[in-house]
Design a protein around this motif. Structure first.
Motif, mmCIF file in Angstrom:
data_model
loop_
_atom_site.group_PDB
_atom_site.id
_atom_site.type_symbol
_atom_site.label_atom_id
_atom_site.label_comp_id
_atom_site.label_asym_id
_atom_site.label_seq_id
_atom_site.Cartn_x
_atom_site.Cartn_y
_atom_site.Cartn_z
ATOM 1 N N UNK A 88 -3.772 1.783 -16.285
ATOM 2 C CA UNK A 88 -2.840 0.667 -16.144
ATOM 3 C C UNK A 88 -1.984 0.490 -17.386
ATOM 4 N N UNK A 89 -2.529 0.796 -18.557
ATOM 5 C CA UNK A 89 -1.789 0.587 -19.800
ATOM 6 C C UNK A 89 -0.778 1.681 -20.098
ATOM 7 N N UNK A 135 0.285 -4.062 -9.344
ATOM 8 C CA UNK A 135 -0.515 -5.050 -10.070
ATOM 9 C C UNK A 135 -1.831 -4.390 -10.469
ATOM 10 N N UNK A 136 -2.575 -5.056 -11.315
ATOM 11 C CA UNK A 136 -3.881 -4.532 -11.722
ATOM 12 C C UNK A 136 -4.776 -4.318 -10.505
ATOM 13 N N UNK A 137 -4.665 -5.184 -9.519
ATOM 14 C CA UNK A 137 -5.482 -5.059 -8.316
ATOM 15 C C UNK A 137 -5.189 -3.763 -7.551
ATOM 16 N N UNK A 138 -4.040 -3.144 -7.801
ATOM 17 C CA UNK A 138 -3.678 -1.910 -7.116
ATOM 18 C C UNK A 138 -4.222 -0.654 -7.766
ATOM 19 N N UNK A 150 0.832 -1.213 0.000
ATOM 20 C CA UNK A 150 0.000 0.000 0.000
ATOM 21 C C UNK A 150 0.861 1.255 0.000
ATOM 22 N N UNK A 151 1.937 1.250 0.787
ATOM 23 C CA UNK A 151 2.831 2.413 0.820
ATOM 24 C C UNK A 151 3.479 2.634 -0.541
ATOM 25 N N UNK A 152 3.954 1.554 -1.165
ATOM 26 C CA UNK A 152 4.562 1.686 -2.479
ATOM 27 C C UNK A 152 3.557 2.234 -3.485
ATOM 28 N N UNK A 153 2.375 1.662 -3.524
ATOM 29 C CA UNK A 153 1.371 2.078 -4.500
ATOM 30 C C UNK A 153 0.900 3.510 -4.251
#
Length: 82
Positions: free
Chosen positions: A71-72, A59-62, A49-52
Motif C-alpha cells: 500500500x505504501x 483504499x486500504x480495504x482493497x 472490484x473491477x477497478x482494483x
C-alpha cells in the motif's frame, strides 16, 4: 472501460451511495429507498472490484497483500497518471 471512465464510474456510484444514505438516515423504513441503495451498492462494489483488479487498490480495504505491505508503494491511487 478505460481507467478514467472506470474511476469516474466508481466516484459517481460512491456519490449516489452517500446521497441516498443521507436520505435513509431520515427515512429508514422507506422500502424504495432501501432497494435503491442496495441496487447502487451492488453496482458500486462491482465497479470498485473491477477497478482494483485492473489498476490496484483504491483504499486500504482493497489490498490483499500476503508477502509484503505494498500500500505504501508510490504512486498512491489518486496520484496515478492516466
Amino acid at each position: 472501460m478505460n481507467r478514467i471512465d472506470l474511476m469516474r464510474r466508481v466516484q459517481m456510484l460512491s456519490f449516489v451511495l452517500v446521497d441516498v444514505s443521507l436520505y435513509l438516515d431520515t427515512h429508514p423504513t422507506d422500502k424504495a429507498g432501501l432497494n435503491f441503495f442496495n441496487k447502487y451498492n451492488t453496482l458500486y462494489q462491482s465497479a470498485k472490484e473491477e477497478y482494483e483488479k485492473n489498476y490496484g487498490p483504491l483504499t486500504i480495504a482493497g489490498t490483499n497483500d500476503t508477502n509484503s505491505w505494498s500500500w505504501i508503494d508510490e504512486p498512491w491511487p489518486w496520484q496515478r497518471e492516466v
